[in-house]
Every structure is written in structure tokens, then in C-alpha cells.
Design an enzyme around this catalytic site. Structure first.
Site, PDB file in Angstrom:
ATOM      1  N   LYS A 150      16.075 -34.947 103.680  1.00 57.25           N
ATOM      2  CA  LYS A 150      15.034 -35.095 104.700  1.00 57.25           C
ATOM      3  C   LYS A 150      15.386 -34.259 105.919  1.00 57.25           C
ATOM      4  O   LYS A 150      14.552 -33.496 106.446  1.00 57.25           O
ATOM      5  CB  LYS A 150      14.891 -36.557 105.096  1.00 57.25           C
ATOM      6  N   THR A 195      16.196 -39.504 113.316  1.00 54.41           N
ATOM      7  CA  THR A 195      16.299 -38.061 113.108  1.00 54.41           C
ATOM      8  C   THR A 195      14.934 -37.600 112.605  1.00 54.41           C
ATOM      9  O   THR A 195      14.550 -37.878 111.469  1.00 54.41           O
ATOM     10  CB  THR A 195      17.394 -37.705 112.097  1.00 54.41           C
ATOM     11  N   LYS A 230      20.408 -31.985 116.896  1.00 56.15           N
ATOM     12  CA  LYS A 230      20.784 -32.668 115.654  1.00 56.15           C
ATOM     13  C   LYS A 230      20.614 -31.725 114.462  1.00 56.15           C
ATOM     14  O   LYS A 230      21.396 -31.776 113.501  1.00 56.15           O
ATOM     15  CB  LYS A 230      19.933 -33.920 115.474  1.00 56.15           C
TER      16      LYS A 230
END
Length: 288
Positions: free
Chosen positions: A240, A97, A172
Site C-alpha cells: 500500500k 500513512t 514518510k
């Protein structure tokens, strides 16, 4: 069956590489900590390489699942990077990711070398990786995607090409936006039910059958009520991801007030020492 490499054997990458081996693919692995790669080979067979370049040599597909943009650049670029070892026509599939920006950057670099590149972040967490039921959101060239779709199926129950390079990462980000607000709402609901003196498990059981039902409610509602956060997707990782999507929102002009607020709530959880707690630990800051 293909000759493949897998770079990064963390809680996600290790099981994903294991599913590839179980399906009969010839797997060579690389991990920054060599002992972890050796342990994977002992458990799953295959081979271990000392550098990403060595692991990628002769592979038809090179998979990766590392921490962030810089980790990804570290295993792909440079003299010992995977791109230097990949043959023309091979495909690099990135399950990290990361930002859409780095996906586009690496896709362009790969294209110059005659290599395909697919950004393919996943959803489903550690349990999804272990059980081979991840959801994979892909960006890249349709021809490159077609060459890797079957292999990804070793650990995915859903896989879809969303558009050109970077589209997987952008999708995502949408996934994480939706989760952030939902987990905060569930935290507040469980907290309210406890303060109201209700039987929380009974409340969750009945409302999960209606419009309030969700994966988070089914899988995390009861453990939130019990104060158990020792599994799943860590707060550090969620922060994050939220940082990446908030940066992207500043670039594209999207207004994400709830995501920005939940990011700060997770910062409070970190200050409480909950860096490695599951993301459902948002409730902990309400019950201090």
C-alpha cells in the site's frame, strides 16, 4: 492534560491511545469494530463512542490511525465524521500513512471549519507503538503543530514539523523508499551467506559493526535467516505504501527504479501467501 479522541484502534492505534491514557489525558475512542473499542476501554479506562463525530465532540485534539485514504475520508467527512463534531480551534492529527493529496484535501476542509489539521505518519512499527518510541513526521500549520507536539510525545521519541500540509506524508514516503531497497539488499546478503556456507549469525554480527549496519540488520537479519516472519510490518501494508509513493513519483517526476522493482518482489511474496508476513519476508522469494 487534554481531552482527546482517538479513532482507529489497530496494532498501531490501540497502543498509541493507551499511552495517551497513561499520561493522564482524557481519552474517548472509536473503532469500526465496536468490540475492539470496548476491550480498549476495559484495559485502559476512558470512554467509547459509536461514531467519529461523537468521539470528537468537545475534544481538543482528535487523533486517527486508520488504513488508507478512503478510510480516512470515511472517519472525517460526512454527517457522522469527526469534522462534524469538532469544535472550532480543535486540532485533527492524522497518523495514517496516506497520500499527500488527501492530507492537503482534508487540511483545506478543516481550515474552512476553523479546525487545525496535522498529517503525522509514523515510523517504528508495532513494537515502536507498544513501547512509545515512534518517529513522527508532521505536515501542517506551525501553530497547530505547537498545540499537539507535547501530546504526541506520549508515544514518540522523535517528532518534527517538516513543512506545510502533506509534508509529513511525503517524508514518510522517503522513509519507505529507503527501507524497501535496504531490506532487499539485506535479503540478498543473508541468502548469499547461506549459499556460501558461512555462519550467517557470525557474518551479521561482524558486519553490523561496520558501514553495512542498520536497524533492519540488527532487528530482522537473524529472523530472516531463520525464516520467521510472524511479526512487524505486513507485506500488504508495505505494498500500500509503495503504491502511494510510486503514484506520487509519477506526479513529481522522481525516478524510483529500485522501489518499483521491490514493489514487484513484494507482489511475488503475496502470491506465495505472504500477505501478512513481515516485510523481511523478501528473502523467502529468493529461497523458494
Amino acid at each position: 492534560m487534554a481531552k482527546v479522541a482517538f479513532l482507529g484502534l489497530g496494532v498501531m492505534g490501540g497502543p498509541m491511545a493507551g499511552h495517551l491514557a497513561k499520561k493522564g489525558h482524557e481519552v474517548t475512542v472509536y473503532n469500526r469494530t465496536a468490540a475492539k473499542a470496548e476491550a480498549w476501554v476495559q484495559a485502559n479506562g476512558g470512554a467509547r463512542a459509536d461514531t467519529p463525530r461523537e468521539a470528537a465532540r468537545d475534544a481538543e485534539i482528535v487523533f486517527a490511525c486508520v488504513g488508507n485514504d478512503e478510510d480516512l475520508r470515511g472517519i472525517t467527512l460526512g454527517e457522522d465524521g469527526a469534522f462534524a463534531g469538532m469544535k472550532r480551534g480543535a486540532i485533527f492529527v492524522d497518523h495514517t500513512t496516506a497520500s499527500a493529496e488527501v492530507a492537503r484535501e482534508l487540511a483545506a476542509e478543516a481550515a474552512e471549519r476553523g479546525i487545525g489539521f496535522v498529517d503525522a505518519p509514523v515510523s517504528g512499527g508495532q513494537a515502536g507503538a507498544e513501547n512509545g518510541v515512534l518517529t513522527v513526521m508532521c505536515g501542517g500549520d506551525a501553530a497547530a503543530y505547537a498545540k499537539v507536539e507535547d501530546a504526541i510525545g506520549a508515544y514518540a521519541r522523535a517528532c518534527r514539523l517538516m513543512g506545510p500540509a502533506g509534508s509529513g506524508q511525503l517524508t514518510k514516503m522517503v522513509n519507505q523508499i529507503c527501507i524497501a531497497g535496504l531490506v532487499q539488499g539485506l535479503s540478498e546478503g543473508v541468502h548469499f551467506a547461506k549459499r556460501a556456507g558461512l555462519d550467517v549469525e557470525a557474518v551479521l554480527d561482524v558486519i553490523s559493526k561496520g558501514a553495512a549496519g542498520s536497524w533492519q540488520m540488527e532487528n530482522r537479519g537473524r529472523t530472516m535467516n531463520e525464516g520467521r516472519f510472524d511479526f512487524g510490518f505486513a507485506v500488504d501494508w508495505m505494498r500500500k505504501d509503495l503504491g502511494i509513493l510510486l503514484d506520487e513519483a509519477r506526479r513529481n517526476g522522481a525516478s524510483l527504479p529500485v522501489s518499483a522493482l521491490v514493489d514487484q518482489f513484494y507482489a511475488e511474496v503475496q502470491r506465495m501467501g505472504g500477505n501478512r508476513w513481515d516485510t523481511s519476508s523478501l528473502i523467502a522469494r529468493l529461497e523458494r
